[in-house]
Design a protein around this motif. Structure first.
Motif, PDB file in Angstrom:
ATOM      1  N   MET A 162       0.841  -1.176   0.000  1.00  0.00           N
ATOM      2  CA  MET A 162       0.000   0.000   0.000  1.00  0.00           C
ATOM      3  C   MET A 162       0.883   1.235   0.000  1.00  0.00           C
ATOM      4  SD  MET A 162      -2.847   1.257   2.781  1.00  0.00           S
ATOM      5  CE  MET A 162      -1.786   1.085   4.184  1.00  0.00           C
ATOM      6  N   LYS A 163       0.526   2.174  -0.857  1.00  0.00           N
ATOM      7  CA  LYS A 163       1.250   3.430  -0.921  1.00  0.00           C
ATOM      8  C   LYS A 163       0.550   4.469  -0.061  1.00  0.00           C
ATOM      9  CE  LYS A 163       3.064   2.650  -5.519  1.00  0.00           C
ATOM     10  NZ  LYS A 163       3.026   3.051  -6.929  1.00  0.00           N
ATOM     11  N   VAL A 164       1.348   5.224   0.650  1.00  0.00           N
ATOM     12  CA  VAL A 164       0.816   6.300   1.487  1.00  0.00           C
ATOM     13  C   VAL A 164       1.311   7.618   0.896  1.00  0.00           C
ATOM     14  CG1 VAL A 164       0.762   7.303   3.784  1.00  0.00           C
ATOM     15  CG2 VAL A 164       0.880   4.799   3.515  1.00  0.00           C
ATOM     16  N   TYR A 165       0.423   8.505   0.598  1.00  0.00           N
ATOM     17  CA  TYR A 165       0.786   9.756  -0.048  1.00  0.00           C
ATOM     18  C   TYR A 165       0.719  10.926   0.930  1.00  0.00           C
ATOM     19  CZ  TYR A 165       0.248   7.182  -4.393  1.00  0.00           C
ATOM     20  OH  TYR A 165       0.380   6.275  -5.388  1.00  0.00           O
ATOM     21  N   ALA A 166       1.627  11.891   0.704  1.00  0.00           N
ATOM     22  CA  ALA A 166       1.607  13.130   1.464  1.00  0.00           C
ATOM     23  C   ALA A 166       2.261  14.203   0.619  1.00  0.00           C
ATOM     24  CB  ALA A 166       2.359  12.965   2.787  1.00  0.00           C
ATOM     25  N   GLU A 167       1.875  15.431   0.814  1.00  0.00           N
ATOM     26  CA  GLU A 167       2.534  16.522   0.109  1.00  0.00           C
ATOM     27  C   GLU A 167       3.899  16.740   0.713  1.00  0.00           C
ATOM     28  OE1 GLU A 167       0.500  20.140  -0.623  1.00  0.00           O
ATOM     29  OE2 GLU A 167      -1.399  19.149  -1.054  1.00  0.00           O
ATOM     30  N   LYS A 168       4.837  17.041  -0.164  1.00  0.00           N
ATOM     31  CA  LYS A 168       6.208  17.195   0.293  1.00  0.00           C
ATOM     32  C   LYS A 168       6.777  18.452  -0.346  1.00  0.00           C
ATOM     33  CE  LYS A 168      10.369  14.339   0.360  1.00  0.00           C
ATOM     34  NZ  LYS A 168      10.938  13.084  -0.133  1.00  0.00           N
ATOM     35  N   LEU A 169       7.415  19.293   0.444  1.00  0.00           N
ATOM     36  CA  LEU A 169       8.054  20.499  -0.054  1.00  0.00           C
ATOM     37  C   LEU A 169       9.441  20.130  -0.579  1.00  0.00           C
ATOM     38  CD1 LEU A 169       7.630  23.545  -0.309  1.00  0.00           C
ATOM     39  CD2 LEU A 169       8.791  23.787   1.883  1.00  0.00           C
ATOM     40  N   VAL A 170       9.689  20.420  -1.855  1.00  0.00           N
ATOM     41  CA  VAL A 170      10.972  20.060  -2.473  1.00  0.00           C
ATOM     42  C   VAL A 170      11.699  21.323  -2.903  1.00  0.00           C
ATOM     43  CG1 VAL A 170      12.060  18.818  -4.374  1.00  0.00           C
ATOM     44  CG2 VAL A 170      10.009  17.890  -3.293  1.00  0.00           C
TER      45      VAL A 170
END
Ligand SMILES: [Zn+2]
Length: 100
Positions: A1-9
């Motif tokens: 299962m993939k868990v997604y989150a916004e990430k600042l790059v």
């Protein structure tokens, strides 16, 4: 299962010459192009610079200043050696990867 989150790059938007502090980014047709050179060295055991790491990002003009100084040193080194050709304007160019 993939868990997604916004990430600042963080991304590089500019690069500054370490000598003249001008940007090495050139804008052509609305796009930025990086036109830079680098001078770097890592010295190890046996060197008087043991443990020192050097790195300079250079604009085209400052890179040329460095390469002309090195070419002049090479010319002075070979000045009295008749068996070797003095370096010309192509000094430092990699013929396999250059357009010239
Ligand atoms: Zn510069």
């Amino acid at each position: 299962m993939k868990v997604y989150a916004e990430k600042l790059v963080e991304t590089v938007v500019d690069k500054i010459c370490d000598v003249c502090e001008e940007s090495v980014m050139i804008e052509l047709n609305g796009e930025k192009h990086e036109e830079s050179g680098e001078l770097s060295a890592t010295f190890g055991y046996g060197s008087q610079e043991d443990g020192n790491v050097y790195h300079l990002d250079l604009c085209e003009e400052c890179f040329k200043t460095a390469i002309y100084a090195l070419r002049d040193k090479r010319r002075a080194t070979l000045m009295f050696d008749e068996e070797k050709d003095l370096p010309d304007e192509k000094f430092g160019l990699d013929p396999k990867r250059s357009a010239i």
